[in-house]
Design an enzyme around this catalytic site. Structure first.
Site, PDB file in Angstrom:
ATOM      1  N   TYR A 101       0.837  -1.206   0.000  1.00 60.98           N
ATOM      2  CA  TYR A 101       0.000   0.000   0.000  1.00 60.98           C
ATOM      3  C   TYR A 101       0.871   1.255   0.000  1.00 60.98           C
ATOM      4  O   TYR A 101       0.631   2.193  -0.776  1.00 60.98           O
ATOM      5  CB  TYR A 101      -0.932  -0.010   1.216  1.00 60.98           C
ATOM      6  CG  TYR A 101      -1.921  -1.157   1.183  1.00 60.98           C
ATOM      7  CD1 TYR A 101      -3.119  -1.038   0.502  1.00 60.98           C
ATOM      8  CD2 TYR A 101      -1.650  -2.363   1.822  1.00 60.98           C
ATOM      9  CE1 TYR A 101      -4.037  -2.091   0.467  1.00 60.98           C
ATOM     10  CE2 TYR A 101      -2.547  -3.414   1.785  1.00 60.98           C
ATOM     11  CZ  TYR A 101      -3.735  -3.275   1.114  1.00 60.98           C
ATOM     12  OH  TYR A 101      -4.627  -4.309   1.072  1.00 60.98           O
ATOM     13  N   CYS A 144      -6.729  -5.490  -7.563  1.00 58.23           N
ATOM     14  CA  CYS A 144      -6.489  -4.983  -6.227  1.00 58.23           C
ATOM     15  C   CYS A 144      -5.964  -6.096  -5.321  1.00 58.23           C
ATOM     16  O   CYS A 144      -5.418  -5.817  -4.261  1.00 58.23           O
ATOM     17  CB  CYS A 144      -7.765  -4.382  -5.654  1.00 58.23           C
ATOM     18  SG  CYS A 144      -9.163  -5.489  -5.623  1.00 58.23           S
TER      19      CYS A 144
END
Lengths: 172, 172
Positions: free
Chosen positions: A103, A134
DNA sequence: GGGCGGCTGGCGGAAATCCGACATCGACCT
DNA sequence: AGGTCGATGTCGGATTTCCGCCAGCCGCCC
């Protein structure tokens, strides 16, 4: 009076190794791919009428992907969201098949090094699962941390992309 | 879940020297009296079903008033508004038949000497015309200044209450 | 008398702001 | 390793603030 948007919307459901997948098209372009029981899945009544015609090419590529014969999707997509979300999603499709990013890494690439949590938020709102990958984003320490479709599906997707020859998946 | 109010509402229309009057009852109690073309008159669809039963006594007293035989109404009323509005309306019913007060005078009586314009605002929102006698409020200089039902009706009401023996009404 | 300007207070909708929720990260501790 | 803590950025809804409207008033001027 205000101009009415008047968008057409259709949907269909296909099967997959990860359960039923609901495909949604807006004005004929793929705009959603949702798993069963997925977090942030929009309410059913927003999916429009059942109609499988817009989804021929998408279904073909998905089946090839699940068969391990396709590693890069090539489809027109309609991604609607805030500027930041669109930035995150654009970054997602640049992560190569079988690889992962953290992230914080994505946040840095967007020029906002501290926005790792915000990246996680935008990740969760990704409207087109699998195709916009994702699932390839994990914690900086290597932990899976989260997935709208459930951590087990995320782990399966990563193991599958890593290939049958890969070592055993890192479980939590 | 939030408790639904579930109020019953009915209405009827009676004739008068000032044109048709729409009477509205909420839970059986008079809550509105509107003239035709009146400012701030609520939309028709909020008046409920036509039903003249709740309005027997109100119609009787109104007719007596128009005949000059009644100078003080005695009816249960349902006045809904902000605290300030309710204060103004309560002050209105204390103005005797045939007399007038100025906006500033009412404001002072409410402990807010500067709130004369606010009194005018609340006056305009008076839901029960004639019975709550907002027509008895005029400018400090004696000018009529304004009336939701139209200045001519205000002038007629004041002239009528002043009585046939009164001198000619002060026009504007 | 009539016409201005500036002050007033309350109201309602709009705009701005606040706040809780998060699919994080790194440092520190046990 | 695991847990706790503080700092971080975005988003959406809720909350708060702001602003324009107005059935006024007073003082000033002509």
């Amino acid at each position: 009076m205000t101009t009415t948007p008047t968008v057409t919307r259709q949907h269909t459901v296909i099967d997959s190794p990860y359960g039923a997948l609901t495909l949604v098209a807006t004005d004929g372009v793929l705009s959603g791919l949702y798993m069963t029981g997925q977090r942030h899945r929009p309410p059913e009544e927003t999916f429009g009428a059942p109609d499988l015609r817009p989804f021929g090419e998408a279904a073909r590529q998905l089946n090839a992907y699940f068969a391990g014969e396709l590693t890069e999707f090539d489809l027109p997509l309609r991604l609607e969201g805030t500027p930041f979300q669109r930035g995150v999603w654009a970054e997602l499709v640049r992560i190569p098949y079988g690889e992962t990013r953290s992230y914080g890494e994505l946040a840095g690439r967007l020029g906002k090094p501290g926005a790792s949590r915000a990246v996680g938020l935008a990740n969760g709102k990704n409207p087109i699962g699998i195709i916009v990958p994702c699932h390839r984003v994990i914690g900086a320490s290597g932990s899976l941390t989260g997935y709208g479709g459930g951590l087990d599906r995320k782990q399966q997707l990563l193991a599958f992309e890593r290939g049958a020859e890969g070592e055993a998946p890192v479980l939590f």
